[in-house]
Design a protein around this motif. Structure first.
Motif, PDB file in Angstrom:
ATOM      1  N   VAL A 157      11.031  -5.034   0.315  1.00  0.00           N
ATOM      2  CA  VAL A 157      12.174  -4.298  -0.260  1.00  0.00           C
ATOM      3  C   VAL A 157      12.744  -5.086  -1.435  1.00  0.00           C
ATOM      4  CG1 VAL A 157      14.561  -3.596   0.193  1.00  0.00           C
ATOM      5  CG2 VAL A 157      12.756  -3.013   1.824  1.00  0.00           C
ATOM      6  N   GLN A 158      12.872  -6.402  -1.266  1.00  0.00           N
ATOM      7  CA  GLN A 158      13.375  -7.241  -2.354  1.00  0.00           C
ATOM      8  C   GLN A 158      12.426  -7.196  -3.557  1.00  0.00           C
ATOM      9  OE1 GLN A 158      16.286  -8.725  -2.724  1.00  0.00           O
ATOM     10  NE2 GLN A 158      15.654  -9.411  -4.753  1.00  0.00           N
ATOM     11  N   TRP A 159      11.118  -7.264  -3.297  1.00  0.00           N
ATOM     12  CA  TRP A 159      10.149  -7.197  -4.390  1.00  0.00           C
ATOM     13  C   TRP A 159      10.242  -5.851  -5.115  1.00  0.00           C
ATOM     14  CZ3 TRP A 159       5.511  -9.183  -1.053  1.00  0.00           C
ATOM     15  CH2 TRP A 159       5.635 -10.577  -0.871  1.00  0.00           C
ATOM     16  N   GLU A 160      10.465  -4.792  -4.360  1.00  0.00           N
ATOM     17  CA  GLU A 160      10.595  -3.462  -4.976  1.00  0.00           C
ATOM     18  C   GLU A 160      11.804  -3.424  -5.916  1.00  0.00           C
ATOM     19  OE1 GLU A 160       9.867   0.432  -6.028  1.00  0.00           O
ATOM     20  OE2 GLU A 160       8.537  -0.959  -4.992  1.00  0.00           O
ATOM     21  N   ARG A 161      12.879  -4.077  -5.518  1.00  0.00           N
ATOM     22  CA  ARG A 161      14.076  -4.139  -6.382  1.00  0.00           C
ATOM     23  C   ARG A 161      13.791  -4.905  -7.675  1.00  0.00           C
ATOM     24  NH1 ARG A 161      17.408  -5.809  -1.447  1.00  0.00           N
ATOM     25  NH2 ARG A 161      17.979  -3.811  -0.563  1.00  0.00           N
ATOM     26  N   ARG A 169       3.965   0.617  -8.295  1.00  0.00           N
ATOM     27  CA  ARG A 169       4.452  -0.022  -7.070  1.00  0.00           C
ATOM     28  C   ARG A 169       3.339  -0.773  -6.356  1.00  0.00           C
ATOM     29  NH1 ARG A 169       5.067   0.882  -1.591  1.00  0.00           N
ATOM     30  NH2 ARG A 169       7.055   0.185  -0.767  1.00  0.00           N
ATOM     31  N   THR A 170       2.163  -0.145  -6.189  1.00  0.00           N
ATOM     32  CA  THR A 170       1.066  -0.789  -5.461  1.00  0.00           C
ATOM     33  C   THR A 170       0.564  -2.040  -6.185  1.00  0.00           C
ATOM     34  OG1 THR A 170      -0.492   0.758  -6.472  1.00  0.00           O
ATOM     35  CG2 THR A 170       0.280   1.272  -4.257  1.00  0.00           C
ATOM     36  N   ARG A 171       0.471  -1.960  -7.501  1.00  0.00           N
ATOM     37  CA  ARG A 171       0.008  -3.122  -8.266  1.00  0.00           C
ATOM     38  C   ARG A 171       1.021  -4.270  -8.145  1.00  0.00           C
ATOM     39  NH1 ARG A 171       0.243  -3.632 -14.509  1.00  0.00           N
ATOM     40  NH2 ARG A 171      -0.510  -5.751 -14.728  1.00  0.00           N
ATOM     41  N   TRP A 172       2.299  -3.938  -8.256  1.00  0.00           N
ATOM     42  CA  TRP A 172       3.353  -4.950  -8.167  1.00  0.00           C
ATOM     43  C   TRP A 172       3.355  -5.618  -6.784  1.00  0.00           C
ATOM     44  CZ3 TRP A 172       6.304  -7.823 -11.069  1.00  0.00           C
ATOM     45  CH2 TRP A 172       7.449  -8.427 -10.530  1.00  0.00           C
ATOM     46  N   LEU A 173       3.278  -4.812  -5.729  1.00  0.00           N
ATOM     47  CA  LEU A 173       3.295  -5.379  -4.379  1.00  0.00           C
ATOM     48  C   LEU A 173       2.043  -6.223  -4.122  1.00  0.00           C
ATOM     49  CD1 LEU A 173       4.789  -2.499  -2.208  1.00  0.00           C
ATOM     50  CD2 LEU A 173       5.891  -4.624  -2.933  1.00  0.00           C
ATOM     51  N   ARG A 174       0.897  -5.778  -4.617  1.00  0.00           N
ATOM     52  CA  ARG A 174      -0.334  -6.567  -4.461  1.00  0.00           C
ATOM     53  C   ARG A 174      -0.179  -7.916  -5.157  1.00  0.00           C
ATOM     54  NH1 ARG A 174      -4.666  -3.929  -7.418  1.00  0.00           N
ATOM     55  NH2 ARG A 174      -3.463  -2.255  -6.687  1.00  0.00           N
ATOM     56  N   GLN A 175       0.374  -7.904  -6.355  1.00  0.00           N
ATOM     57  CA  GLN A 175       0.580  -9.144  -7.105  1.00  0.00           C
ATOM     58  C   GLN A 175       1.553 -10.061  -6.359  1.00  0.00           C
ATOM     59  OE1 GLN A 175       2.049  -8.526 -11.090  1.00  0.00           O
ATOM     60  NE2 GLN A 175       2.833 -10.606 -11.232  1.00  0.00           N
ATOM     61  N   LYS A 176       2.657  -9.523  -5.849  1.00  0.00           N
ATOM     62  CA  LYS A 176       3.651 -10.335  -5.147  1.00  0.00           C
ATOM     63  C   LYS A 176       3.081 -10.889  -3.836  1.00  0.00           C
ATOM     64  CE  LYS A 176       7.360 -10.875  -6.634  1.00  0.00           C
ATOM     65  NZ  LYS A 176       7.794 -11.954  -7.522  1.00  0.00           N
ATOM     66  N   ARG A 177       2.282 -10.089  -3.137  1.00  0.00           N
ATOM     67  CA  ARG A 177       1.660 -10.578  -1.900  1.00  0.00           C
ATOM     68  C   ARG A 177       0.702 -11.725  -2.196  1.00  0.00           C
ATOM     69  NH1 ARG A 177       0.594  -4.639  -0.373  1.00  0.00           N
ATOM     70  NH2 ARG A 177       2.506  -4.094   0.727  1.00  0.00           N
TER      71      ARG A 177
END
Length: 184
Positions: A157-161, A169-177
């Motif tokens: 949720v924090q990364w989404e913010r 969204r999927t690319r961003w979350l993959r990068q953050k993970r």
């Protein structure tokens, strides 16, 4: 294989769950190994914010493998719940009113077992206490897992913010993970 006596079962439970106590029916001074049920064949036990609701079914022929067996048994069901303290949860819009308590609790799947039908038989008490212990073991394990899952969800949720406009969204979350998985 013989089942442990109620006293042995109680000693094991008190070792694994110090402070475990029966909260209903409450009998002053009664030891834990003297399993007591109310007229509805239910009991409640409490430990460290968890509550275990135990119920015993009616006498029945539960041995389905042997049609000639005339022994009566009872099904024992133990449901653990984690009672969540703190503020009362808010009701979401869309309903006229809530039909359940606003207090939060986490319910865990039931532990089902079979015991002898005679409630004064020590094996019955052992079966009830074993169901309580199993329900608490599973609830404690699930709570640890839920804590990890909730922390991961909070992180996402924090990364989404923090996600920049125009980045999927999927690319961003993959990068953050990937960044989070790398040791620093």
């Amino acid at each position: 294989m013989t089942s442990p006596s109620p006293a042995e079962q109680t000693a094991a439970l008190q070792r694994d769950f110090p402070g475990l106590r029966r909260t209903h029916p409450h009998v002053i001074g009664a030891p834990l190994h003297e399993v007591q049920l109310d007229p509805a064949l239910t009991a409640r036990f409490s430990w460290a914010g968890y509550e275990v609701r135990v119920s015993a079914g009616p006498e029945d022929h539960l041995n389905r493998d042997d049609p000639d067996d005339v022994t009566l048994h009872r099904q024992i069901s133990a449901h653990a719940a984690l009672l969540v303290g703190g503020p009362v949860s808010k009701a979401r819009e869309g309903a006229e009113w809530q039909l359940v308590t606003p207090r939060s609790e986490i319910l865990f799947p039931a532990v089902l077992s079979v015991a002898v039908a005679d409630r004064v038989d020590p094996r019955f008490a052992s079966a009830v206490l074993a169901a309580v212990g199993t329900a608490l073991d599973r609830a404690r394990l699930a709570t640890v897992h839920a804590g990890k899952a909730a922390a991961e969800a909070d992180r996402e949720v924090q990364w989404e913010r923090e996600r920049p406009d125009g980045v999927s969204r999927t690319r961003w979350l993959r990068q953050k993970r990937t960044e989070h998985a790398q040791p620093e």
